[in-house]
Design a protein around this motif. Structure first.
Motif, short mmCIF file in Angstrom:
data_model
loop_
_atom_site.label_atom_id
_atom_site.label_comp_id
_atom_site.label_asym_id
_atom_site.label_seq_id
_atom_site.Cartn_x
_atom_site.Cartn_y
_atom_site.Cartn_z
N GLY A 172 -3.76 10.37 -5.53
CA GLY A 172 -3.24 9.01 -5.44
C GLY A 172 -3.87 8.06 -6.42
O GLY A 172 -3.58 6.87 -6.43
N SER A 173 -4.76 8.59 -7.29
CA SER A 173 -5.43 7.71 -8.25
C SER A 173 -4.64 7.56 -9.54
O SER A 173 -4.94 6.69 -10.36
CB SER A 173 -6.82 8.26 -8.58
OG SER A 173 -6.71 9.55 -9.17
N GLY A 210 -4.27 4.04 -11.59
CA GLY A 210 -4.84 3.33 -10.45
C GLY A 210 -5.82 2.26 -10.86
O GLY A 210 -6.37 1.54 -10.00
N GLU A 225 -4.82 2.52 -4.97
CA GLU A 225 -3.99 3.72 -4.77
C GLU A 225 -2.65 3.52 -5.46
O GLU A 225 -2.03 2.45 -5.36
CB GLU A 225 -3.78 3.95 -3.28
CG GLU A 225 -2.99 5.22 -2.99
CD GLU A 225 -2.83 5.47 -1.51
OE1 GLU A 225 -2.10 6.40 -1.15
OE2 GLU A 225 -3.43 4.72 -0.71
N LYS A 227 1.26 3.99 -6.22
CA LYS A 227 2.50 4.27 -5.50
C LYS A 227 3.68 3.88 -6.39
O LYS A 227 3.77 2.74 -6.83
CB LYS A 227 2.54 3.50 -4.18
CG LYS A 227 3.65 3.99 -3.24
CD LYS A 227 3.54 3.35 -1.87
CE LYS A 227 4.60 3.92 -0.94
NZ LYS A 227 4.53 3.29 0.43
#
Length: 303
Positions: A172-173, A210, A225, A227
């Motif tokens: 998620g980074s 990120g 994070e 997205k």
């Protein structure tokens, strides 16, 4: 030498008169009421005096000047002929064009870099082209298949790129590209976009970072994070031997359509998209090899 043209009658008598005065004529031509010849420049005053006395109409030309003028008139033609000869000679020795099919965007740029690293560029001697070394360099650059050949003054290169996705970063980074392609649209809910619509990306390139960037000085001031979702126009290439050379054209056409249909349906199931297809057929070692290229907008990154 001086050129002399005389018009009138009794031209044989004129030649005898000039000869008796020690005026020697060269290349004498006598036609209907006209005599043409050449004589030495030092004899010209004596010849003119005789011609005036005998009441002949005559014209005098400087043959050297005339020949030089003729040379100047023909000079452009001579230069053009020389340039044509040089061009033909160069066409038989040097590479004038590189034709690359099967790679788009950054994959194409990577393929061209691989060719240059193996010594293949425009204007290099054809004798220096090492097709096997170039094919090895192309495969090392990420092409799943590569063929290089020299056709006259053209180097023809055919490559195929992989449809296998790069493993995504699950932390998620960051969001990286799973395929080579051209960005068509993107949605970023959190994180910093590293690309924009129209950019060309390769598999593994960063799409969304990120990192939190300071608006003041551009420094990284934190992490968040990631997205988002990114789409691109992607082309997959495949090579498939379909028949031996000399196969009936109708049978060959049927085999081509069958393969395109099967592969298109396979990609549609895999990506949930209909792919546009273009193809070519190459005779390689007596075998008809089908090269197909499927293109569609697909998701290249989502997290």
């Amino acid at each position: 030498m001086i050129g002399l043209t005389v018009n009138g009658l009794n031209l044989m008598r004129l030649t005898r008169t000039l000869s008796s005065a020690d005026v020697r004529l060269y290349g004498v031509r006598i036609g209907h009421k006209q005599l043409t010849a050449s004589l030495r420049k030092k004899d010209m005053p004596k010849a003119v005096a005789i011609l005036d006395t005998m009441c002949y109409n005559y014209t005098v030309t400087d043959e050297v000047g005339s020949r030089f003028s003729l040379f100047l008139v023909r000079l452009p033609l001579l230069i053009a002929s020389l340039l044509l000869a040089v061009t033909i000679f160069a066409a038989n020795i040097f590479v004038w064009r590189i034709e690359l099919v099967g790679a788009e965007g950054t994959a194409r740029a990577a393929a061209m870099d691989a060719l240059e690293s193996s010594g293949i560029t425009v204007f290099v001697p054809k004798s220096s082209v090492d097709c096997r070394a170039a094919e090895a360099a192309l495969r090392a650059a990420g092409m799943t298949s590569a063929s290089v050949s020299v056709d006259g003054c053209v180097v023809r290169v055919s490559v195929l790129t992989s449809d296998k996705a790069t493993d995504p970063d699950e932390s998620g980074s960051a969001l990286v590209s799973s395929y080579d392609g051209v960005i068509t649209r993107m949605t970023v809910e959190s994180g910093t976009p590293c690309v924009k619509v129209g950019d060309v990306v390769k598999r593994g390139d960063m799409l969304i970072s990120g990192d939190i960037i300071s608006a003041a000085d551009g420094s990284v001031i934190g992490q968040t994070e990631v997205k988002g979702k990114v789409y691109a126009e992607v082309t997959f290439g495949y090579s498939y031997p379909i028949s031996s050379a000399g196969e009936d054209e109708e049978v060959l056409a049927g085999a081509i359509e069958e393969y395109k249909k099967e592969k298109g349906e396979e990609l549609a199931v895999l990506f949930g998209k209909e792919f546009e297809c273009r193809h070519s057929v190459e005779n390689i070692g007596g075998v008809a090899v089908l090269k197909t290229y499927f293109t569609a907008e697909i998701t290249i990154g989502e997290i």
